[in-house]
Design an enzyme around this catalytic site. Structure first.
Site, short mmCIF file in Angstrom:
data_model
loop_
_atom_site.label_atom_id
_atom_site.label_comp_id
_atom_site.label_asym_id
_atom_site.label_seq_id
_atom_site.Cartn_x
_atom_site.Cartn_y
_atom_site.Cartn_z
N LYS A 173 0.85 -1.18 0.00
CA LYS A 173 0.00 0.00 0.00
C LYS A 173 0.89 1.24 0.00
CE LYS A 173 -1.77 3.05 2.51
NZ LYS A 173 -1.93 4.12 1.54
N GLY A 226 6.79 4.97 8.10
CA GLY A 226 5.91 6.14 8.18
C GLY A 226 6.07 6.83 9.50
N THR A 228 5.53 8.06 13.47
CA THR A 228 5.51 7.32 14.74
C THR A 228 4.08 7.06 15.22
OG1 THR A 228 7.70 8.08 15.35
CG2 THR A 228 6.27 7.45 17.17
N THR A 230 1.33 6.62 13.41
CA THR A 230 0.74 5.51 12.63
C THR A 230 1.39 4.19 13.06
OG1 THR A 230 0.70 7.09 10.81
CG2 THR A 230 0.03 4.86 10.28
N GLU A 248 9.67 1.35 10.72
CA GLU A 248 10.68 2.41 10.47
C GLU A 248 9.95 3.73 10.62
OE1 GLU A 248 13.82 1.76 9.58
OE2 GLU A 248 13.77 -0.30 8.85
N CYS A 282 13.38 11.16 6.60
CA CYS A 282 13.37 10.80 8.03
C CYS A 282 14.74 11.01 8.66
CB CYS A 282 12.95 9.34 8.20
SG CYS A 282 13.93 8.20 7.22
N GLU A 384 8.91 16.10 15.25
CA GLU A 384 9.38 16.02 13.86
C GLU A 384 8.56 17.01 13.02
OE1 GLU A 384 8.40 12.44 11.69
OE2 GLU A 384 10.44 12.36 10.92
P1 NDP Z 1 2.19 8.19 7.70
O1 NDP Z 1 2.48 7.43 8.95
O2 NDP Z 1 1.09 9.16 7.70
O3 NDP Z 1 1.89 7.19 6.50
C1 NDP Z 1 2.77 6.14 6.11
C2 NDP Z 1 1.98 5.11 5.35
O4 NDP Z 1 1.06 4.49 6.25
C3 NDP Z 1 1.13 5.70 4.23
O5 NDP Z 1 1.07 4.78 3.16
C4 NDP Z 1 -0.22 5.83 4.89
O6 NDP Z 1 -1.26 5.86 3.99
C5 NDP Z 1 -0.24 4.56 5.71
N1 NDP Z 1 -1.23 4.52 6.77
C6 NDP Z 1 -1.92 5.53 7.36
N2 NDP Z 1 -2.77 5.04 8.30
C7 NDP Z 1 -2.60 3.69 8.31
C8 NDP Z 1 -3.16 2.62 9.07
N3 NDP Z 1 -4.09 2.82 9.98
N4 NDP Z 1 -2.73 1.38 8.81
C9 NDP Z 1 -1.80 1.14 7.88
N5 NDP Z 1 -1.24 2.10 7.14
C10 NDP Z 1 -1.61 3.36 7.34
O7 NDP Z 1 3.56 8.85 7.27
P2 NDP Z 1 3.81 9.82 6.04
O8 NDP Z 1 3.34 9.18 4.77
O9 NDP Z 1 3.28 11.16 6.41
O10 NDP Z 1 5.39 9.84 5.98
C11 NDP Z 1 6.17 10.65 6.74
C12 NDP Z 1 6.67 9.93 7.97
O11 NDP Z 1 7.42 8.79 7.59
C13 NDP Z 1 7.62 10.77 8.78
O12 NDP Z 1 7.34 10.65 10.16
C14 NDP Z 1 8.98 10.16 8.50
O13 NDP Z 1 9.93 10.36 9.50
C15 NDP Z 1 8.63 8.73 8.33
N6 NDP Z 1 9.67 8.05 7.58
C16 NDP Z 1 10.48 7.17 8.23
C17 NDP Z 1 11.52 6.55 7.57
C18 NDP Z 1 12.40 5.57 8.27
O14 NDP Z 1 13.03 4.79 7.56
N7 NDP Z 1 12.49 5.56 9.58
C19 NDP Z 1 11.80 6.84 6.15
C20 NDP Z 1 10.86 7.77 5.56
C21 NDP Z 1 9.85 8.35 6.26
P3 NDP Z 1 -1.87 7.28 3.51
O15 NDP Z 1 -0.73 8.11 3.08
O16 NDP Z 1 -2.70 6.83 2.41
O17 NDP Z 1 -2.57 7.83 4.71
#
Ligand code: NDP
Length: 480
Positions: A173, A226, A228, A230, A248, A282, A384
């Protein structure tokens, strides 16, 4: 406008409810494609297809899986300009960033795991002639791979490549904000003859398809990158189901400049660490600690370099910062800048939306922003922001900066700049972070374990750690 489709059981399909929502081009603020507003029905279909495909895929040879992944990598490379333009249009990032980083890394991820699987080995423990233990690793089943919007194809392939290489099947997804390159990837899977059901991609809102995917009884592995919050939500839902989970998550990474650092190198890397991909990585160094002896000189040089950065058309080769990913994210970052001012922070440069002319006048552009005068424990230096905003914080001693660097709930990465090798090692050992760089930033070897401590994540991926994550060890004891 083009309609993006789900990729389920080898076919490009409309969402079962027939609903779509708009996908925006962040550089001009206009909708340019439709994203499937999928729901549980689509997830159920995709998981069922992946479960069925697992029966044969998990029995294919490593060489066969490797060959198919290499074909995908070749196909991405062949059409790399199309991928670069699509990633930039969907995300707002500069084409030069997509050309240098995102798209080459996507094919490199596929190649890396396609070949790693051929060089993996199993363990053997002999018991003094009495017995032999050997530990094999087997594929687990359907992996749920969830990736964010900041490095869309790069992070999607970082998950699906090891999952598929080890013999699992996948339901992925991508972020609903940046679905386009995942859609292109599904078209490529069809072109290269990827077996049906092995990789499935379902588009839609995280809130609507995320829970059905992560809590599905037939997805025993979850690899999530994504935020923290989520991550916490997913962990809360799935922990009682004993799923194998890798998270991650976010970071608030310290970038520490000692007075004895190579000054020019520290300036160059600090600018990169703060503003690459509009600060939406990130690993970005958003807390910039500078030792007092060089603070004024460093600040002046930093501001000179930041003033040279060009915010502009993501297509133009001279652009350093493209658009923020969405209007809501841009507004969130602007809100944080306002909060910084209220807390007594001084905006040394930037701080505003950048309004460009012509076709880009409605684009979500932000100026690179440097703030000073905020304490390490205030919200701006603790949460963040995920935008082109860096906070300058002076320090006096090594002990003091270690304490400040560690005083957050995160522990993803850190950078240390010093010409004193002993100090570099000492500080690296004392910092609570999964990844520490000395005299550089974001230099990545795909073999290393990647992940964060504290609330930056759970588990490690990368290199053989990914191969281990996506397999279960099984020990067999043979009595001689
Ligand atoms: P989110 O946590 O909002 O979303 C990440 C993914 O999870 C998206 O595909 C999102 O879908 C999906 N999602 C949302 N709700 C759910 C749920 N209930 N169950 C399963 N999946 C869900 O993060 P962002 O997309 O805003 O990305 C930014 C974040 O990612 C930052 O905090 C960043 O630090 C982190 N990140 C971490 C990395 C690492 O390696 N540690 C690398 C890159 C980013 P949708 O977008 O459709 O809501």
């Amino acid at each position: 406008m083009e309609k993006i489709l789900n990729y389920i059981n080898g076919e490009l399909l409309k969402p079962s409810n027939g609903e779509y929502f708009e996908n925006y081009n962040p550089s001009n603020g206009s909708a340019y494609s439709w994203v499937p507003d999928s729901d549980k029905t689509d997830i159920d279909k995709a998981v069922a297809a992946a479960k069925e495909a697992f029966k044969s895929w998990s029995k294919t040879s490593k060489h066969e899986r490797s060959k198919l992944l290499m074909k995908l990598a070749d196909a991405i490379e062949k059409r790399s300009e199309e991928f670069i333009r699509a990633e930039s249009k969907d995300n707002g990032k500069t084409e030069s960033q997509a050309r240098k980083v995102d798209i080459p890394r996507a094919s490199a991820n596929l190649r890396f795991f396609a070949t790693a699987i051929l060089h993996d080995h199993s363990e053997l423990h002999e018991m003094d002639g009495e017995a032999i233990n050997y530990t094999s690793r087997q594929a687990i089943g359907v992996a749920a791979c969830i990736s964010p919007w900041n490095l869309p194809l790069y992070l999607l392939t970082w998950k699906i490549a090891p999952a598929l290489a080890t013999g699992n099947t996948v339901v992925a997804k991508p972020s609903e904000v940046t679905p386009m390159t995942a859609f292109l990837l599904s078209k490529i899977c069809i072109e290269v003859g990827f077996p049906k059901g092995v990789l499935n991609i379902v588009h839609g809102y995280g809130s609507k398809v995320g829970d059905p995917l992560t809590t599905h009884v037939d997805t025993p592995i979850i690899s999530f990158t994504g935020g923290t919050e989520t991550g916490k939500h997913i962990a809360g839902l799935t922990a009682p189901m004993f799923k194998k989970t890798s998270l991650e998550l976010g970071g608030k990474n310290p970038n520490i400049i000692f007075a004895d650092a190579n000054f020019d190198q520290a300036i160059e890397m600090s600018v990169k660490a703060a503003f690459s991909n509009q600060g939406q990585i990130c690993l970005c160094g958003s807390r910039l600690f500078v030792q007092k002896e060089i603070y004024s000189k460093f600040k002046a040089a930093l501001l000179t370099e930041v003033s040279k950065l060009k915010v502009g058309d993501p297509k133009a080769p001279e652009t350093d910062l493209g658009a923020m990913v969405s209007e809501s994210h841009m507004k969130k970052v602007l809100g944080k800048i306002e909060e910084a001012k209220k807390l007594g922070g001084q905006i040394l440069i930037g701080g505003e939306r950048e309004i460009l002319g012509g076709e880009l006048k409605k684009g979500y552009f932000l100026q690179p922003t440097v703030i000073e005068g905020l304490s390490n424990d205030c919200s701006i230096n603790q949460q963040e922001i995920f935008g082109p905003v860096v906070s300058l914080i002076p320090f006096e001693t090594e002990g003091e900066v270690i304490e400040m660097a560690n005083a957050t709930k995160y522990g993803l990465s850190a950078s240390i700049f010093t010409e004193n090798i002993s100090r570099g090692h000492r500080v690296a050992a004392a910092i609570d972070a999964g990844i520490v760089w000395i005299n550089t930033w974001i230099l990545r070897d795909l073999r290393i374990p990647f992940g964060g401590m504290k609330q930056s994540g759970l588990g490690r991926e990368g290199g053989f750690k990914s191969l281990q994550f996506f397999t279960e060890p099984k020990n067999v004891c043979l009595k001689i």
